[in-house]
Design a protein around this motif. Structure first.
Motif, PDB file in Angstrom:
ATOM      1  N   THR A  36       0.835  -1.191   0.000  1.00 37.15           N
ATOM      2  CA  THR A  36       0.000   0.000   0.000  1.00 37.15           C
ATOM      3  C   THR A  36       0.874   1.247   0.000  1.00 37.15           C
ATOM      4  O   THR A  36       1.946   1.279   0.613  1.00 37.15           O
ATOM      5  CB  THR A  36      -0.905   0.019   1.233  1.00 37.15           C
ATOM      6  OG1 THR A  36      -0.099  -0.055   2.411  1.00 37.15           O
ATOM      7  CG2 THR A  36      -1.874  -1.149   1.205  1.00 37.15           C
ATOM      8  N   ALA A 136       2.145   3.254  -9.505  1.00 37.08           N
ATOM      9  CA  ALA A 136       1.037   2.299  -9.473  1.00 37.08           C
ATOM     10  C   ALA A 136       1.407   0.946 -10.052  1.00 37.08           C
ATOM     11  O   ALA A 136       0.719  -0.051  -9.785  1.00 37.08           O
ATOM     12  CB  ALA A 136      -0.163   2.868 -10.234  1.00 37.08           C
ATOM     13  N   ASN A 139       2.673  -0.614  -6.700  1.00 38.99           N
ATOM     14  CA  ASN A 139       2.038  -0.273  -5.432  1.00 38.99           C
ATOM     15  C   ASN A 139       0.526  -0.167  -5.580  1.00 38.99           C
ATOM     16  O   ASN A 139       0.018   0.168  -6.648  1.00 38.99           O
ATOM     17  CB  ASN A 139       2.571   1.067  -4.912  1.00 38.99           C
ATOM     18  CG  ASN A 139       4.035   1.040  -4.547  1.00 38.99           C
ATOM     19  OD1 ASN A 139       4.399   0.758  -3.415  1.00 38.99           O
ATOM     20  ND2 ASN A 139       4.884   1.336  -5.533  1.00 38.99           N
ATOM     21  N   ASP A 140      -0.161  -0.431  -4.490  1.00 39.51           N
ATOM     22  CA  ASP A 140      -1.601  -0.212  -4.409  1.00 39.51           C
ATOM     23  C   ASP A 140      -1.793   1.154  -3.752  1.00 39.51           C
ATOM     24  O   ASP A 140      -1.541   1.314  -2.554  1.00 39.51           O
ATOM     25  CB  ASP A 140      -2.253  -1.314  -3.572  1.00 39.51           C
ATOM     26  CG  ASP A 140      -3.729  -1.067  -3.316  1.00 39.51           C
ATOM     27  OD1 ASP A 140      -4.313  -0.205  -4.001  1.00 39.51           O
ATOM     28  OD2 ASP A 140      -4.295  -1.721  -2.413  1.00 39.51           O
ATOM     29  N   ASP A 142      -3.389   3.891  -1.864  1.00 40.51           N
ATOM     30  CA  ASP A 142      -4.518   4.028  -0.946  1.00 40.51           C
ATOM     31  C   ASP A 142      -4.801   5.472  -0.540  1.00 40.51           C
ATOM     32  O   ASP A 142      -5.920   5.794  -0.135  1.00 40.51           O
ATOM     33  CB  ASP A 142      -4.265   3.208   0.323  1.00 40.51           C
ATOM     34  CG  ASP A 142      -4.698   1.758   0.178  1.00 40.51           C
ATOM     35  OD1 ASP A 142      -5.229   1.403  -0.894  1.00 40.51           O
ATOM     36  OD2 ASP A 142      -4.505   0.975   1.124  1.00 40.51           O
ATOM     37  N   ASP A 225      -5.330   2.356 -10.136  1.00 44.84           N
ATOM     38  CA  ASP A 225      -5.266   1.866  -8.758  1.00 44.84           C
ATOM     39  C   ASP A 225      -5.636   0.393  -8.702  1.00 44.84           C
ATOM     40  O   ASP A 225      -6.661  -0.025  -9.243  1.00 44.84           O
ATOM     41  CB  ASP A 225      -6.201   2.685  -7.861  1.00 44.84           C
ATOM     42  CG  ASP A 225      -6.132   2.255  -6.409  1.00 44.84           C
ATOM     43  OD1 ASP A 225      -5.051   1.784  -5.984  1.00 44.84           O
ATOM     44  OD2 ASP A 225      -7.136   2.384  -5.701  1.00 44.84           O
ATOM     45  N   ALA A 226      -4.812  -0.394  -8.031  1.00 49.09           N
ATOM     46  CA  ALA A 226      -4.948  -1.851  -8.044  1.00 49.09           C
ATOM     47  C   ALA A 226      -6.316  -2.325  -7.564  1.00 49.09           C
ATOM     48  O   ALA A 226      -6.923  -3.206  -8.182  1.00 49.09           O
ATOM     49  CB  ALA A 226      -3.843  -2.474  -7.186  1.00 49.09           C
ATOM     50  N   ASP A 227      -6.823  -1.767  -6.462  1.00 51.23           N
ATOM     51  CA  ASP A 227      -8.111  -2.235  -5.942  1.00 51.23           C
ATOM     52  C   ASP A 227      -9.229  -1.205  -6.083  1.00 51.23           C
ATOM     53  O   ASP A 227     -10.356  -1.442  -5.647  1.00 51.23           O
ATOM     54  CB  ASP A 227      -7.976  -2.659  -4.479  1.00 51.23           C
ATOM     55  CG  ASP A 227      -7.562  -1.517  -3.562  1.00 51.23           C
ATOM     56  OD1 ASP A 227      -7.468  -0.363  -4.038  1.00 51.23           O
ATOM     57  OD2 ASP A 227      -7.322  -1.772  -2.367  1.00 51.23           O
ATOM     58  N   HIS A 230      -9.183   4.373  -2.868  1.00 49.00           N
ATOM     59  CA  HIS A 230      -8.173   5.373  -2.512  1.00 49.00           C
ATOM     60  C   HIS A 230      -8.869   6.639  -2.035  1.00 49.00           C
ATOM     61  O   HIS A 230      -9.918   7.005  -2.543  1.00 49.00           O
ATOM     62  CB  HIS A 230      -7.266   5.693  -3.703  1.00 49.00           C
ATOM     63  CG  HIS A 230      -8.003   5.943  -4.976  1.00 49.00           C
ATOM     64  ND1 HIS A 230      -8.182   4.981  -5.954  1.00 49.00           N
ATOM     65  CD2 HIS A 230      -8.662   7.049  -5.434  1.00 49.00           C
ATOM     66  CE1 HIS A 230      -8.899   5.470  -6.947  1.00 49.00           C
ATOM     67  NE2 HIS A 230      -9.199   6.739  -6.664  1.00 49.00           N
TER      68      HIS A 230
END
Length: 418
Positions: A36, A136, A139-140, A142, A225-227, A230
């Motif tokens: 993160t 990105a 990294n995720d 957040d 963004d991975a998930d 944020h």
């Protein structure tokens, strides 16, 4: 609100899913979660200008730029002044594993989507969105801290500060009948007015410019963004000067700043870090409040356009209460902002006293800032202690359930975010 730590339910679902995946396809490799990250974007109040401990910066060509010397071109990437003491680095952010400072002193809305070097007086760094894309990849993201609006195509904080300080210095050392040949011509000697700082039309244009840039940023975040989770914190600006100077700095040698020539008073205020007419202070605070309105308006407009986005407005205009330059005696000791400091040539040695200097010496010292802006660009920015306070402000904004919060310093020095 960003989830800096996985909930127990999410963890259980992850374990269950992993177990099912192992049963169905034993040969499938497990994919590790990305670390993160918190990222800072924007201008000098975010990059850490004034806080020292500046780190090397990778330029648009991929070369890492360390300190290039005081006489180097001001567009050098190093002069983005990304500080190890910046608020992002000092904030308590549970669950965040990595921090990336992509902000740049002097940054403008233009620099979000375009390389700064392609505009006048820009620095040789890639667009902040391109730098964000690189982060990105590994990294995720957040948390994003963004500070934008004080510099734009209509006005810049540096030019505003330089204008008002130079008027005071010129008024203190020269008579109205004397010609003083600055590099850019004679300098007016009257206090700054609201129109000298930013007109309503300029603030409106800056708001539109900033909104367009941040819209591009939010669109990009949704893509990279991975998930998809944020929080974006929109921080505004704190004024380094008080609403009025401490009485100690009102006059010297029976002269105040409403008359012609007041060298002793000029030297006293410079030494204390606040070379400014008292009459310029109120317009300066209205300018800061205008920047706050700009930032909040940008946040509110984009919240309507991105209804599922996690956007928080962080008001820091009272974060330095009681600790601004010349607000108490003994300034600049104990303050949260850097004093105005000039050099006599690009020497690396700051002039801390103007006492006893004649107008020719003052002219030469002032012109150094014009020729080598990096020699004075820290002036009137938060210092390391100031960024520590802003880090506390950020920590509060990172976890609040509110959509707008104010960070306020109490008389005893405690910081609250609500």
């Amino acid at each position: 609100m960003p989830r800096f730590r996985r909930t127990a339910l999410a963890a259980a679902l992850t374990i269950a899913t992993a177990a099912l995946s192992t049963t169905v396809a034993l040969s499938a490799p497990a994919s590790a979660a990305l670390p993160t990250a918190a990222v800072a974007l924007g201008d000098s109040f975010i990059s850490g200008e004034g806080a020292g401990a500046y780190t090397p910066v990778v330029d648009v060509n991929g070369a890492t730029q360390g300190f290039p010397g005081w006489s180097a071109a001001n567009n050098n990437a190093y002069f983005c002044h990304r500080s190890a003491n910046a608020s992002l680095q000092q904030a308590d952010l549970p669950g965040i594993q990595a921090r990336y400072n992509l902000a740049c002193s002097g940054g403008q809305p233009y620099d979000i989507a375009a390389a700064s070097v392609t505009r006048p007086k820009g620095r040789t760094v890639a667009s902040q969105i391109d730098q964000l894309r690189a982060v990105a990849q590994t990294n995720d993201i957040d948390l994003v801290l963004i500070g934008l609006g004080s510099n734009n195509s209509s006005f810049t904080f540096g030019s505003v500060a330089e204008k008002c300080a130079n008027r005071f210095i010129a008024d203190a050392w020269t008579g109205w009948w004397e010609f003083w040949a600055y590099l850019n011509g004679p300098v007016p000697q009257e206090p700054c007015s609201d129109a000298d700082l930013a007109t309503a039309a300029q603030l409106n244009a800056a708001t539109a410019e900033t909104t367009t840039a941040v819209r591009q940023l939010l669109t990009t975040l949704d893509q990279i963004d991975a998930d998809g989770q944020h929080r974006v914190v929109f921080q505004d600006y704190t004024n380094p000067l008080p609403f009025d100077l401490n009485a100690t700095y009102h006059e010297e040698d029976s002269r105040d700043d409403t008359r012609d020539k007041f060298r002793d008073l000029g030297a006293e205020r410079y030494a204390a870090g606040c070379p400014i007419h008292r009459a310029s202070l109120a317009p300066g605070h209205r300018f800061s409040q205008g920047l706050g309105t700009l930032v909040k308006s940008t946040r509110d407009t984009l919240a309507a356009e991105f209804p599922s986005a996690d956007l928080v407005y962080l008001n820091v205009q009272q974060a330095f209460n009681g600790a601004r330059l010349c607000e108490q005696t003994g300034s600049p000791a104990g303050t949260l902002a850097t004093p105005i400091r000039l050099q006599d040539g690009a020497t690396g040695t700051f002039v801390t006293s103007l006492a006893g200097k004649d107008k020719i010496a003052i002219q030469r010292i002032a012109n150094t800032c014009v020729s080598y802006f990096q020699t004075c660009q820290e002036s009137w920015h938060p210092n390391a202690a100031g960024h520590q306070v802003l880090g506390q402000c950020l920590a509060g904004a990172a976890t609040t359930s509110a959509r707008a919060v104010a960070c306020i310093r109490a008389g005893n020095g405690t910081i609250s975010v609500s």
